[in-house]
Scaffold this active site. Structure first.
Site, PDB file in Angstrom:
ATOM      1  N   GLU A  54      24.732  21.487 -27.539  1.00 23.61           N
ATOM      2  CA  GLU A  54      25.194  21.303 -28.920  1.00 23.61           C
ATOM      3  C   GLU A  54      25.949  22.568 -29.301  1.00 23.61           C
ATOM      4  OE1 GLU A  54      25.348  18.616 -30.445  1.00 23.61           O
ATOM      5  OE2 GLU A  54      23.988  17.436 -29.199  1.00 23.61           O
ATOM      6  N   CYS A 106      26.371  25.018 -38.049  1.00 21.47           N
ATOM      7  CA  CYS A 106      27.325  24.358 -37.165  1.00 21.47           C
ATOM      8  C   CYS A 106      27.971  23.174 -37.870  1.00 21.47           C
ATOM      9  CB  CYS A 106      26.626  23.902 -35.899  1.00 21.47           C
ATOM     10  SG  CYS A 106      25.141  22.966 -36.244  1.00 21.47           S
TER      11      CYS A 106
HETATM   12  P1  NAD Z   1      25.646  32.057 -28.642  1.00 18.32           P
HETATM   13  O1  NAD Z   1      26.314  31.060 -27.769  1.00 18.32           O
HETATM   14  O2  NAD Z   1      26.187  33.421 -28.678  1.00 18.32           O
HETATM   15  O3  NAD Z   1      24.126  32.222 -28.226  1.00 18.32           O
HETATM   16  C1  NAD Z   1      23.236  31.110 -28.164  1.00 18.32           C
HETATM   17  C2  NAD Z   1      22.094  31.477 -27.250  1.00 18.32           C
HETATM   18  O4  NAD Z   1      22.595  31.650 -25.935  1.00 18.32           O
HETATM   19  C3  NAD Z   1      21.374  32.772 -27.586  1.00 18.32           C
HETATM   20  O5  NAD Z   1      20.009  32.630 -27.297  1.00 18.32           O
HETATM   21  C4  NAD Z   1      22.010  33.761 -26.644  1.00 18.32           C
HETATM   22  O6  NAD Z   1      21.177  34.865 -26.353  1.00 18.32           O
HETATM   23  C5  NAD Z   1      22.196  32.905 -25.426  1.00 18.32           C
HETATM   24  N1  NAD Z   1      23.247  33.345 -24.524  1.00 18.32           N
HETATM   25  C6  NAD Z   1      24.355  34.068 -24.821  1.00 18.32           C
HETATM   26  N2  NAD Z   1      25.087  34.267 -23.715  1.00 18.32           N
HETATM   27  C7  NAD Z   1      24.422  33.653 -22.703  1.00 18.32           C
HETATM   28  C8  NAD Z   1      24.672  33.486 -21.323  1.00 18.32           C
HETATM   29  N3  NAD Z   1      25.769  33.989 -20.738  1.00 18.32           N
HETATM   30  N4  NAD Z   1      23.773  32.797 -20.587  1.00 18.32           N
HETATM   31  C9  NAD Z   1      22.665  32.273 -21.147  1.00 18.32           C
HETATM   32  N5  NAD Z   1      22.394  32.397 -22.451  1.00 18.32           N
HETATM   33  C10 NAD Z   1      23.254  33.084 -23.218  1.00 18.32           C
HETATM   34  O7  NAD Z   1      25.593  31.400 -30.095  1.00 18.32           O
HETATM   35  P2  NAD Z   1      24.977  32.035 -31.432  1.00 18.32           P
HETATM   36  O8  NAD Z   1      25.920  33.099 -31.893  1.00 18.32           O
HETATM   37  O9  NAD Z   1      23.538  32.372 -31.228  1.00 18.32           O
HETATM   38  O10 NAD Z   1      25.011  30.783 -32.418  1.00 18.32           O
HETATM   39  C11 NAD Z   1      26.149  30.407 -33.120  1.00 18.32           C
HETATM   40  C12 NAD Z   1      26.847  29.258 -32.437  1.00 18.32           C
HETATM   41  O11 NAD Z   1      25.928  28.179 -32.272  1.00 18.32           O
HETATM   42  C13 NAD Z   1      27.988  28.686 -33.248  1.00 18.32           C
HETATM   43  O12 NAD Z   1      29.064  28.381 -32.408  1.00 18.32           O
HETATM   44  C14 NAD Z   1      27.416  27.416 -33.823  1.00 18.32           C
HETATM   45  O13 NAD Z   1      28.333  26.425 -34.166  1.00 18.32           O
HETATM   46  C15 NAD Z   1      26.537  26.978 -32.716  1.00 18.32           C
HETATM   47  N6  NAD Z   1      25.528  26.041 -33.212  1.00 18.32           N
HETATM   48  C16 NAD Z   1      25.657  24.712 -32.876  1.00 18.32           C
HETATM   49  C17 NAD Z   1      24.746  23.798 -33.364  1.00 18.32           C
HETATM   50  C18 NAD Z   1      24.847  22.344 -33.001  1.00 18.32           C
HETATM   51  O14 NAD Z   1      23.839  21.669 -33.039  1.00 18.32           O
HETATM   52  N7  NAD Z   1      26.009  21.834 -32.634  1.00 18.32           N
HETATM   53  C19 NAD Z   1      23.696  24.221 -34.181  1.00 18.32           C
HETATM   54  C20 NAD Z   1      23.613  25.564 -34.498  1.00 18.32           C
HETATM   55  C21 NAD Z   1      24.527  26.470 -33.997  1.00 18.32           C
END
Ligand code: NAD
Length: 488
Positions: A258, A292
């Protein structure tokens, strides 16, 4: 029946890895600060290593068979106890959430209530049928299906809903009999520890849930490369999600992503414009625009443009921005200094491109992690402001000729999570529902806000097209066995 022991839940400060039912520290740690008062540290957390990931997978794989064999009513009872446990600690959980990432305390309390509701919902789901029976060609053969757990699920979560998103993944994952390795976002670490305590205190057997606080990029290869991984569920940015999917593409790992959004709202001239202004303001600005499903673009029909713009500006400027622990506050800070810097860049871009501020003044952020809720117009359709997810309180307004033009512009995006229309014309609303390219559709409501019993997810670049929550969660966290049973 296998016997399962519950782990001890005593936790020394700084021991924030929960592996095989015990709390422990890691060789390295990281500090978090309260984004509303960056001078105030909110905790020291263990930065999991690759060896910790291995230990977590080992614990999960060891626990999975007995947990899968635990009767569903016992698993449901555990989820109910966790809901009660979260309820008993609700004020602490809300304050921890606000200290983690700055969400206004009223919204944080609502999120914690929602977390308990999610746990209760999935407890109820476990009382639903786990398969079907069919009539077949041979009367002596009984035909049926059974849903069974997948094994070990890796859960990777973002910081913007520190309680709700982890629970809408973890509750069905463990509820349907899987074991979990969970990597929460750094900016949600405090909430992750509290949720894990709640689940452990509810009696979760050792190894069924393993918490790895730490840095995602450092753990990526270990999290995705482990051969014990059966299912990967991720919510976060598109870039990371895509990398994770590629990392498991050569193995039969069930994947659910997501991702981001660039959610449009259309306001037609026949709408209740005052109500639309309230809804669009909420959709764009609550949670400081860090949902999001937040409204990020608004397309208003020309005949209503002047009046709607005035009403919208009025609503946005009325928002109470400030200390998220203050009961009156509606919009707190951005979640972290990094997030504030990203949003500040989009404000600078809007200034550089000559965007016109309808609400807010596009001034550089005054202090700390705060940003003033802002609406801009006179933005080119191909500007990054109109195409990229900003994840902050910056809404872009466009004037369009009619519904056709609005639909074309709204659908002209790489994303497809949520969209909305404001109109009193049922025919136009129905056309929008049919033609809008998004997984969630709202009529006369803000583009955010979901209930746990409905499927949730997007299309295009916003999702892997699988759905979360509701009955969709059962489909993701189980696999179907088809049984032909002939009596002899
Ligand atoms: P992010 O992608 O930076 O991080 C998400 C998670 O992934 C964190 O736990 C982070 O530590 C981990 N992560 C980061 N790099 C990684 C890697 N290389 N390998 C494995 N894990 C890794 O996102 P964020 O800044 O935490 O959240 C914001 C984003 O999430 C926005 O783009 C938002 O739209 C999205 N979001 C989507 C939904 C949905 O349901 N569509 C809901 C909430 C947030």
């Amino acid at each position: 029946m296998p016997t399962l022991e519950s782990p001890a839940t005593h936790r020394p400060q700084g021991d924030t890895l929960f592996v095989a039912g015990g709390w422990r520290a890691a060789a390295r740690s990281y500090e978090r600060v309260d984004p509303s008062r960056p001078e105030r540290a909110t905790g020291t957390f263990a930065a999991a290593t690759v060896a910790d990931v291995d230990a977590a997978y080992a614990a999960a794989a060891a626990a999975a068979p007995a947990w899968a064999a635990t009767p569903a009513p016992a698993r449901a009872e555990l989820l109910r106890r966790a809901a009660e446990g979260l309820g008993a600690r609700s004020e602490e959980a809300a304050r921890r959430l606000t200290a983690d990432m700055g969400k206004a305390i009223g919204d944080a309390r609502a999120e914690v209530r929602r977390g308990a509701a999610i746990l209760r919902y999935f407890a109820g789901e476990l009382e639903q049928p786990i398969g079907e029976t069919y009539a077949g060609a041979d009367p002596a053969t009984a035909l049926s299906t059974i849903e069974q757990p997948l094994g070990v699920a890796c859960v990777i979560t973002p910081w913007n809903f520190p309680v709700a998103i982890p629970l809408w993944k973890i509750a069905p994952a463990i509820g349907f009999g899987n074991a979990v390795v969970w990597k929460p976002a750094e900016a949600a670490s405090g909430s992750a520890v509290l949720l894990t305590e709640v689940l452990a205190e509810a009696g979760l057997p050792a190894g069924v849930l393993n918490l790895l606080t730490g840095h995602g990029s450092e753990l990526s290869a270990a999290l995705t490369g482990d051969r014990r991984l059966a299912a990967l569920t991720f919510t976060g940015s598109g870039a990371v999600g895509t990398r994770l999917r590629q990392a498991v593409a050569d193995r039969n790992v069930k994947v659910q992503l997501e991702l981001g959004g660039k959610n449009p709202a259309i306001v037609l001239a026949d709408a209740d414009l005052a109500d639309a202004a309230v809804q669009v303001t909420r959709g764009a600005m609550l949670a400081t625009g860090q949902r999001c499903t937040a409204t990020s673009r608004v397309y208003v029909e020309r005949a209503a443009a002047d009046e709607f713009t005035r009403l919208l500006a009025d609503q946005v400027e009325r928002l109470v921005v400030g200390d998220p622990f203050d009961e009156e506050t509606e919009v707190g800070p951005l979640a972290s200094a990094e997030q504030a810097a990203t949003v500040a860049e989009y404000f600078a871009l809007a200034r550089a491109e000559g965007a016109r501020a309808i609400a807010g003044d596009l001034a550089p952020a005054a202090e700390g992690c705060f940003a003033v809720p802002t609406v801009v117009a006179d933005v080119a359709a191909d500007s990054r402001l109109a195409r990229e997810e900003i994840f902050g309180p910056l809404l872009v307004l466009f004037v369009v000729d009619d519904l056709d033009a609005a639909l074309r512009a709204a659908n002209d995006t790489d994303f497809g999570l949520s969209s909305g229309i404001f109109t009193r014309d049922l025919g136009k609303a129905m056309r929008f529902v049919g033609e809008t390219q998004s997984g969630l559709v709202y009529v006369n409501r803000e583009t955010a806000g979901v209930e746990p019993h409905l499927p949730f997810g997007g299309v295009k670049g916003s999702s892997s097209l699988s759905r979360e929550q509701g009955k969709a969660a059962r489909q993701f966290f189980t696999t179907t066995k088809t049984v032909y049973m002939r009596s002899v």
